[in-house]
Design a protein around this motif. Structure first.
Motif, PDB file in Angstrom:
ATOM      1  N   VAL A  71       0.865  -1.184   0.000  1.00  0.00           N
ATOM      2  CA  VAL A  71       0.000   0.000   0.000  1.00  0.00           C
ATOM      3  C   VAL A  71       0.901   1.233   0.000  1.00  0.00           C
ATOM      4  O   VAL A  71       1.706   1.414   0.924  1.00  0.00           O
ATOM      5  CB  VAL A  71      -0.906   0.036   1.252  1.00  0.00           C
ATOM      6  N   VAL A  72       0.786   2.062  -1.024  1.00  0.00           N
ATOM      7  CA  VAL A  72       1.680   3.225  -1.120  1.00  0.00           C
ATOM      8  C   VAL A  72       0.957   4.548  -0.846  1.00  0.00           C
ATOM      9  O   VAL A  72       1.598   5.564  -0.610  1.00  0.00           O
ATOM     10  CB  VAL A  72       2.400   3.290  -2.484  1.00  0.00           C
ATOM     11  N   LEU A  73      -0.369   4.529  -0.923  1.00  0.00           N
ATOM     12  CA  LEU A  73      -1.107   5.717  -0.485  1.00  0.00           C
ATOM     13  C   LEU A  73      -2.499   5.291  -0.044  1.00  0.00           C
ATOM     14  O   LEU A  73      -3.001   4.235  -0.445  1.00  0.00           O
ATOM     15  CB  LEU A  73      -1.167   6.789  -1.575  1.00  0.00           C
ATOM     16  N   GLY A  74      -3.091   6.112   0.790  1.00  0.00           N
ATOM     17  CA  GLY A  74      -4.441   5.807   1.258  1.00  0.00           C
ATOM     18  C   GLY A  74      -5.190   7.082   1.605  1.00  0.00           C
ATOM     19  O   GLY A  74      -4.591   8.072   2.054  1.00  0.00           O
ATOM     20  N   VAL A  75      -6.488   7.043   1.355  1.00  0.00           N
ATOM     21  CA  VAL A  75      -7.361   8.176   1.669  1.00  0.00           C
ATOM     22  C   VAL A  75      -8.610   7.626   2.357  1.00  0.00           C
ATOM     23  O   VAL A  75      -9.187   6.644   1.897  1.00  0.00           O
ATOM     24  CB  VAL A  75      -7.772   8.911   0.361  1.00  0.00           C
ATOM     25  N   LEU A  76      -8.984   8.259   3.458  1.00  0.00           N
ATOM     26  CA  LEU A  76     -10.206   7.866   4.168  1.00  0.00           C
ATOM     27  C   LEU A  76     -11.073   9.100   4.327  1.00  0.00           C
ATOM     28  O   LEU A  76     -10.702  10.038   5.053  1.00  0.00           O
ATOM     29  CB  LEU A  76      -9.872   7.399   5.588  1.00  0.00           C
ATOM     30  N   ALA A  77     -12.221   9.110   3.650  1.00  0.00           N
ATOM     31  CA  ALA A  77     -13.169  10.206   3.860  1.00  0.00           C
ATOM     32  C   ALA A  77     -14.203   9.720   4.874  1.00  0.00           C
ATOM     33  O   ALA A  77     -14.849   8.696   4.660  1.00  0.00           O
ATOM     34  CB  ALA A  77     -13.850  10.576   2.539  1.00  0.00           C
ATOM     35  N   CYS A  78     -14.313  10.438   5.970  1.00  0.00           N
ATOM     36  CA  CYS A  78     -15.221  10.039   7.062  1.00  0.00           C
ATOM     37  C   CYS A  78     -16.193  11.197   7.312  1.00  0.00           C
ATOM     38  O   CYS A  78     -15.940  12.059   8.168  1.00  0.00           O
ATOM     39  CB  CYS A  78     -14.423   9.746   8.334  1.00  0.00           C
ATOM     40  N   PRO A  79     -17.318  11.220   6.586  1.00  0.00           N
ATOM     41  CA  PRO A  79     -18.198  12.403   6.624  1.00  0.00           C
ATOM     42  C   PRO A  79     -18.809  12.697   7.981  1.00  0.00           C
ATOM     43  O   PRO A  79     -19.184  13.835   8.242  1.00  0.00           O
ATOM     44  CB  PRO A  79     -19.285  12.062   5.597  1.00  0.00           C
ATOM     45  N   ASN A  80     -18.928  11.696   8.860  1.00  0.00           N
ATOM     46  CA  ASN A  80     -19.577  11.942  10.156  1.00  0.00           C
ATOM     47  C   ASN A  80     -18.611  11.979  11.335  1.00  0.00           C
ATOM     48  O   ASN A  80     -19.044  12.001  12.490  1.00  0.00           O
ATOM     49  CB  ASN A  80     -20.647  10.872  10.418  1.00  0.00           C
ATOM     50  N   LEU A  81     -17.328  11.985  11.044  1.00  0.00           N
ATOM     51  CA  LEU A  81     -16.354  12.029  12.137  1.00  0.00           C
ATOM     52  C   LEU A  81     -16.051  13.490  12.481  1.00  0.00           C
ATOM     53  O   LEU A  81     -15.709  14.270  11.591  1.00  0.00           O
ATOM     54  CB  LEU A  81     -15.076  11.305  11.703  1.00  0.00           C
ATOM     55  N   PRO A  82     -16.201  13.861  13.756  1.00  0.00           N
ATOM     56  CA  PRO A  82     -15.907  15.254  14.118  1.00  0.00           C
ATOM     57  C   PRO A  82     -14.477  15.627  13.733  1.00  0.00           C
ATOM     58  O   PRO A  82     -13.553  14.829  13.944  1.00  0.00           O
ATOM     59  CB  PRO A  82     -16.082  15.261  15.642  1.00  0.00           C
ATOM     60  N   SER A  83     -14.305  16.811  13.151  1.00  0.00           N
ATOM     61  CA  SER A  83     -12.953  17.269  12.825  1.00  0.00           C
ATOM     62  C   SER A  83     -12.642  18.425  13.768  1.00  0.00           C
ATOM     63  O   SER A  83     -13.308  18.601  14.769  1.00  0.00           O
ATOM     64  CB  SER A  83     -12.868  17.682  11.358  1.00  0.00           C
ATOM     65  N   SER A  84     -11.630  19.180  13.458  1.00  0.00           N
ATOM     66  CA  SER A  84     -11.275  20.280  14.360  1.00  0.00           C
ATOM     67  C   SER A  84     -12.330  21.383  14.287  1.00  0.00           C
ATOM     68  O   SER A  84     -13.182  21.383  13.402  1.00  0.00           O
ATOM     69  CB  SER A  84      -9.922  20.842  13.943  1.00  0.00           C
ATOM     70  N   HIS A  85     -12.220  22.302  15.199  1.00  0.00           N
ATOM     71  CA  HIS A  85     -13.021  23.530  15.179  1.00  0.00           C
ATOM     72  C   HIS A  85     -14.525  23.262  15.080  1.00  0.00           C
ATOM     73  O   HIS A  85     -15.232  23.910  14.297  1.00  0.00           O
ATOM     74  CB  HIS A  85     -12.591  24.451  14.029  1.00  0.00           C
ATOM     75  N   ASP A  86     -14.994  22.267  15.807  1.00  0.00           N
ATOM     76  CA  ASP A  86     -16.429  21.981  15.872  1.00  0.00           C
ATOM     77  C   ASP A  86     -17.071  21.645  14.531  1.00  0.00           C
ATOM     78  O   ASP A  86     -18.265  21.801  14.350  1.00  0.00           O
ATOM     79  CB  ASP A  86     -17.200  23.160  16.500  1.00  0.00           C
ATOM     80  N   LYS A  87     -16.269  21.224  13.587  1.00  0.00           N
ATOM     81  CA  LYS A  87     -16.844  20.812  12.302  1.00  0.00           C
ATOM     82  C   LYS A  87     -16.984  19.296  12.286  1.00  0.00           C
ATOM     83  O   LYS A  87     -16.339  18.599  13.059  1.00  0.00           O
ATOM     84  CB  LYS A  87     -15.924  21.223  11.155  1.00  0.00           C
ATOM     85  N   VAL A  88     -17.789  18.807  11.351  1.00  0.00           N
ATOM     86  CA  VAL A  88     -17.928  17.359  11.200  1.00  0.00           C
ATOM     87  C   VAL A  88     -17.527  16.997   9.776  1.00  0.00           C
ATOM     88  O   VAL A  88     -17.919  17.667   8.827  1.00  0.00           O
ATOM     89  CB  VAL A  88     -19.383  16.920  11.481  1.00  0.00           C
ATOM     90  N   GLY A  89     -16.744  15.911   9.636  1.00  0.00           N
ATOM     91  CA  GLY A  89     -16.315  15.461   8.314  1.00  0.00           C
ATOM     92  C   GLY A  89     -14.815  15.566   8.161  1.00  0.00           C
ATOM     93  O   GLY A  89     -14.264  16.665   8.141  1.00  0.00           O
ATOM     94  N   CYS A  90     -14.133  14.418   8.085  1.00  0.00           N
ATOM     95  CA  CYS A  90     -12.665  14.401   8.008  1.00  0.00           C
ATOM     96  C   CYS A  90     -12.193  13.712   6.736  1.00  0.00           C
ATOM     97  O   CYS A  90     -12.792  12.727   6.300  1.00  0.00           O
ATOM     98  CB  CYS A  90     -12.079  13.587   9.168  1.00  0.00           C
ATOM     99  N   LEU A  91     -11.081  14.191   6.212  1.00  0.00           N
ATOM    100  CA  LEU A  91     -10.396  13.515   5.111  1.00  0.00           C
ATOM    101  C   LEU A  91      -8.973  13.219   5.585  1.00  0.00           C
ATOM    102  O   LEU A  91      -8.162  14.131   5.751  1.00  0.00           O
ATOM    103  CB  LEU A  91     -10.377  14.422   3.872  1.00  0.00           C
ATOM    104  N   PHE A  92      -8.697  11.933   5.843  1.00  0.00           N
ATOM    105  CA  PHE A  92      -7.342  11.508   6.227  1.00  0.00           C
ATOM    106  C   PHE A  92      -6.628  11.078   4.955  1.00  0.00           C
ATOM    107  O   PHE A  92      -7.238  10.436   4.089  1.00  0.00           O
ATOM    108  CB  PHE A  92      -7.399  10.293   7.165  1.00  0.00           C
ATOM    109  N   PHE A  93      -5.329  11.380   4.851  1.00  0.00           N
ATOM    110  CA  PHE A  93      -4.597  10.883   3.684  1.00  0.00           C
ATOM    111  C   PHE A  93      -3.130  10.666   4.026  1.00  0.00           C
ATOM    112  O   PHE A  93      -2.560  11.360   4.867  1.00  0.00           O
ATOM    113  CB  PHE A  93      -4.756  11.819   2.482  1.00  0.00           C
ATOM    114  N   SER A  94      -2.551   9.671   3.358  1.00  0.00           N
ATOM    115  CA  SER A  94      -1.177   9.252   3.655  1.00  0.00           C
ATOM    116  C   SER A  94      -0.486   8.824   2.380  1.00  0.00           C
ATOM    117  O   SER A  94      -1.126   8.293   1.481  1.00  0.00           O
ATOM    118  CB  SER A  94      -1.175   7.995   4.529  1.00  0.00           C
ATOM    119  N   GLN A  95       0.816   9.027   2.409  1.00  0.00           N
ATOM    120  CA  GLN A  95       1.652   8.517   1.331  1.00  0.00           C
ATOM    121  C   GLN A  95       2.816   7.806   2.001  1.00  0.00           C
ATOM    122  O   GLN A  95       3.334   8.321   3.022  1.00  0.00           O
ATOM    123  CB  GLN A  95       2.165   9.722   0.528  1.00  0.00           C
ATOM    124  N   ALA A  96       3.236   6.666   1.474  1.00  0.00           N
ATOM    125  CA  ALA A  96       4.319   5.906   2.115  1.00  0.00           C
ATOM    126  C   ALA A  96       5.532   6.801   2.326  1.00  0.00           C
ATOM    127  O   ALA A  96       6.009   7.451   1.394  1.00  0.00           O
ATOM    128  CB  ALA A  96       4.696   4.708   1.252  1.00  0.00           C
TER     129      ALA A  96
END
Ligand SMILES: Nc1ncnc2c1ncn2[C@@H]1O[C@H](COP(=O)(O)O)[C@@H](OP(=O)(O)O)[C@H]1O
Ligand SMILES: [Mg+2]
Ligand SMILES: [Mg+2]
Ligand SMILES: [Mg+2]
Length: 377
Positions: A198-223
């Protein structure tokens, strides 16, 4: 998001976690530098982020207004919705459009078989409209209009078998469909394999609280380049890191919401052995990997019932998101997960995720608990 769904999300995301001081403040802001000494997949990562974000937009729209007729049952009795199909079509379309010069192989969960039946034609029309409306909401694709046949073809480009050679995209268009239907957590999970890794990954989590009282996170990684998170509406990304907790008594642990997906009695036996005090945090989908990558909890335990075979799309994106944030993902025998074997993971009972400090004692507790359970049967 409707207030009903928002209330449910916040109810199901434990208050001790969501009110915890966000780790964001500790972390430096995003740098777009390529990973030192390794290949850069920046172009692919940008395409993956765009694809997953647009697919998440489609899912959010459906979750707000899910209709009875939007849900079907697959042959293994698991649910699938118009959003699972729509999300897969959008991701497939965006990746092919953004990376035209690359050969395209996609290993994805859904296929169009059931949508080709006579009685599914209305559903197919609804999916086609959802896909076109979603693409039209992005300036780049506003001129694109897909026919129902194009949508079926886009879904079916996910039939690749993956394997150890070449590049393969790995997609779960909605991970946690049951959570999605309950109005709870779910994720659009997209990863890229290159020569079996696995060389990259993206996780969109629309209902996960993010910073600053917002909801919706996009996690992403590259090896080799770490993991970052930004809010789904596009706030600047920040680096994340897994929890540094070394004392298991202070750790909290995640597991599936669905008892059918993981043996809750085995995880509680392990947690007791380690002296974990907090009750388990049960949430759906690879949102667990995302939450763990930013230190919301310290341990994720997953022990499917006997005979269940894990699929690569349920863990590929989550695994790189956690490992690039400094965590460790293994099976119950302590072996790293091998994504090169085709559509299934071939592993020794269970998946265990934590930081490198806790892993040795966690593995010991897992081994002992499995043995005790076996001898008590
Ligand atoms: N009996 C079972 N045991 C373990 N996992 C299962 C299962 N039945 C379904 N799953 C998988 O569990 C995933 C959801 O994970 P979680 O339990 O962490 O929410 C499902 O993904 P989908 O929702 O994409 O089908 C599905 O692949
Ligand atoms: Mg499914
Ligand atoms: Mg899944
Ligand atoms: Mg799915």
């Amino acid at each position: 998001m409707s207030s009903v769904i928002l209330t449910r999300v916040l109810c199901t995301y434990p208050s001790n976690l969501k009110t915890k001081k966000p780790p964001f403040s500790l972390l430096r802001t995003f740098a777009t530098a390529a990973p030192v000494g390794s290949m850069s997949y920046q172009k692919e990562l940008n395409a993956a982020k765009k694809a997953a974000s647009l697919a998440a937009r489609l899912c959010q729209k459906v979750q707000k207004a899910i209709l009875q007729s939007d849900v079907q049952s697959k042959s293994d009795k698991s649910p699938v919705t118009v959003a699972d199909y729509g999300s897969q079509a959008v991701v497939s379309f965006v990746l092919e459009r953004e990376l035209p010069s690359e050969s395209f192989s996609l290993v994805a969960e859904e296929d169009s078989g059931d949508l080709r039946n006579e009685e599914a034609q209305e559903t197919l029309q609804r999916i086609t409209k959802l896909v076109n409306d979603t693409l039209a909401s992005d300036n780049t694709y506003s001129g694109s209009s897909l026919s129902a046949e194009d949508v079926l073809a886009a879904i079916d480009s996910g039939k690749s078998e993956g394997g150890p050679h070449g590049r393969h995209w790995v997609l779960d268009p909605i991970d946690g469909t049951k959570g999605f239907l309950r109005g709870d957590q779910y994720a659009v999970a997209l990863a890229l394999l290159d020569e079996g890794k696995v060389v990259l990954g993206v996780l969109a989590c629309p209902n996960l609280p993010s910073s600053h009282d917002k909801v919706g996170c996009l996690f992403f990684s590259q090896a080799g380049a770490g993991t970052e998170v930004q809010s789904l509406d596009g706030s600047p990304p920040v680096k994340v890191h897994v929890s540094a907790i070394e004392n298991p008594e202070e750790a909290s642990f995640f597991e599936s919401f669905e008892a059918a997906h993981s043996l809750h009695d085995l995880s509680s036996r392990i947690a007791n052995k380690l002296g974990v005090k907090a009750p388990p945090v049960r949430i759906d989908s690879q949102a667990k990997y995302g939450a763990l990558s930013r230190g919301d909890g310290a341990i994720y335990l997953r022990f499917p019932h006997k005979g269940y075979r894990e699929k690569i799309w349920d863990h590929a994106a989550g695994t790189i998101v956690v490992t690039e944030a400094g965590g460790v993902v293994t099976d119950a025998g302590g072996n790293p997960l091998d994504f090169s074997k085709g559509r299934y993971l071939d592993l020794d009972t269970g998946i265990i995720v934590t930081n490198p400090k806790l892993m040795p004692m966690l593995l010991k507790a897992v081994r002992e608990s499995i043995d005790e359970k076996a001898s008590s049967l």
